[in-house]
Design a protein around this motif. Sequence first.
Motif, short mmCIF file in Angstrom:
data_model
loop_
_atom_site.label_atom_id
_atom_site.label_comp_id
_atom_site.label_asym_id
_atom_site.label_seq_id
_atom_site.Cartn_x
_atom_site.Cartn_y
_atom_site.Cartn_z
N ALA A 20 -27.77 87.46 66.88
CA ALA A 20 -27.13 86.14 66.95
C ALA A 20 -28.20 85.09 67.28
O ALA A 20 -29.28 85.42 67.78
N ALA A 21 -27.89 83.85 66.99
CA ALA A 21 -28.81 82.75 67.32
C ALA A 21 -28.06 81.73 68.16
O ALA A 21 -26.85 81.57 68.03
N TYR A 22 -28.84 81.04 69.00
CA TYR A 22 -28.25 79.95 69.79
C TYR A 22 -29.02 78.67 69.50
O TYR A 22 -30.26 78.66 69.52
N ALA A 23 -28.27 77.60 69.21
CA ALA A 23 -28.89 76.30 68.92
C ALA A 23 -28.23 75.23 69.76
O ALA A 23 -27.06 75.32 70.09
N ARG A 24 -29.00 74.19 70.10
CA ARG A 24 -28.45 73.08 70.88
C ARG A 24 -29.23 71.81 70.57
O ARG A 24 -30.44 71.83 70.43
N VAL A 25 -28.48 70.72 70.40
CA VAL A 25 -29.11 69.41 70.30
C VAL A 25 -28.60 68.57 71.45
O VAL A 25 -27.43 68.61 71.80
N SER A 26 -29.47 67.80 72.08
CA SER A 26 -29.12 67.08 73.30
C SER A 26 -28.80 65.61 73.04
O SER A 26 -28.79 64.81 73.95
N SER A 27 -28.57 65.25 71.81
CA SER A 27 -28.23 63.85 71.48
C SER A 27 -27.25 63.85 70.34
O SER A 27 -27.22 64.76 69.54
N GLY A 57 -23.57 85.98 64.20
CA GLY A 57 -23.02 84.65 64.47
C GLY A 57 -24.04 83.69 65.03
O GLY A 57 -25.07 84.09 65.58
N LEU A 58 -23.73 82.41 64.86
CA LEU A 58 -24.58 81.37 65.42
C LEU A 58 -23.76 80.58 66.43
O LEU A 58 -22.68 80.08 66.12
#
Length: 512
Positions: A20-27, A57-58
Amino acid sequence: MPQVKVIQPISEQSKKLRVAAYARVSSDSADQLNSFATQVDYYTGYIQSKDEWEFAGLYADEAISGITADKRSDFQRLLADCHAGKIDRILVKSISRFARNTLDCIQTVRELKRLNIPVEFEKENIDTGSMGSEMLLSILGAAAQEESLSISKNLKWNYRHRMKNGDFTTHIAPFGYSYKSKTLVPNPNEVPIIEFIFNSYLSGKSLSEIAKELTQNEKPITSEKHSEWNRTSIQYILTNEKYVGDSLVQKRFTPDELPLKKIRNVGQLPRYYIRNSHPAIISREIFEAVQVLLQQKTISKSTVSSYPLSQIVKCGACGSTFHRRIQKGIVRWSCYKHLQDKDLCPMGIVQEYEIYQGFLKVHNKLLDNRDSILKVMLNQLLELQTKVTFARPDIVALNEKIADLVKQNHSLARLQAKGYIDSVIFIERSNGNNQRIERMRRELRQLQGPDELSSLIDSTTLLMDLLDKASPLLEFEPSIFKIMVKEIVVYPEKFRFYLNNNLALDEGRCLR
């Protein structure tokens, strides 16, 4: 002679790893959303391109601060799926995308290592499955943490500069207002309720009476913190300067240290009072008259109940409240029924000094044993909260719907990146999905709390924070007592102290 046939073991290589991958954008800016879409497209394609990997899953969080892990719903869902045995490996672009708090980062990596789930940080070229480099991870995590603190300081400087100039407006609209065109605008559906509250209080109704009448008339309260009207919500409205068209800003602030949690500003920093910052609902005359009346009632009430033990000492024999009396210069507390007639209750008189000494012993014992008592209790409460949350079908169903919409957005991003759909269709559908996701997340927050379990967790955390900064008490301290103790029950041979997190601790009486 017996014949032996060798059955070869199944190669570990034939078992696909669920990655699985984890992504995050802070804006929430357009560029960052494009970056988010790029991450989705990249990791989906990258994982599916590996024959030995299976796409698990992502998980992605948009427009939410990475300072602490508990605010990120998909991050928590990722950890829950790891504990459920659905994931074998996690990919992350960088440590700063995974956690900007070193403690969170280290604790989460350790937790995943115990589950045999490695995390690969692409930017730093770190694979926790094959590393003895927790020190390196700590250093890099600290660097990400410093980056986060720097961003926080820059934002705070910007906010305070706008406060000084009088052009700062909160983005959170209190009941009675809507936020439109970067300002607060009276909500015509809620304005009559605000006017009713102020007029009712001036006419002599109590806070509880106003709340009860609004509830009976089925007047809704649009607040995530309150599901129905109560004394607190009425008092908040009556004392809020927003309704007279003014704004008192920097009531709370975030210190320049982790964890970045807002605290009440009681003089540490300047506050700024901006007059006529937005349209008023209540006239200044009515608002000021209400403030005077509130102050008069507070003073009147404090003269009746101004002692630390007032209203909280109960009789273990009959349940009555103890009352304060002074005899020969000595302060004593007596059961109300015992005062009326000794035959009604046999509980004897208690000296105030004895109760204070009992509290000192409870405080100091808890201080010495806080990890074995409060920390264990907090862990059990958090574990119970997780089980309750994932056992509720309505919460599980909402999480699944949110996950499905996030996947739809991922698919749309891939199609748009490959030129199969134009930007107009992509933006229209993505925005529609994002609105539904936000609506479901609000519904999810309402389903999850506030509840008694969350309140117990908050109270236990507050006690731990208090004791972490405390030293043994040598004399009674009223402020600490009020923070810690909710009720005391007096028995012939002991006191039972009920703390604000419902923990009951017994302390023997010094009988003479």
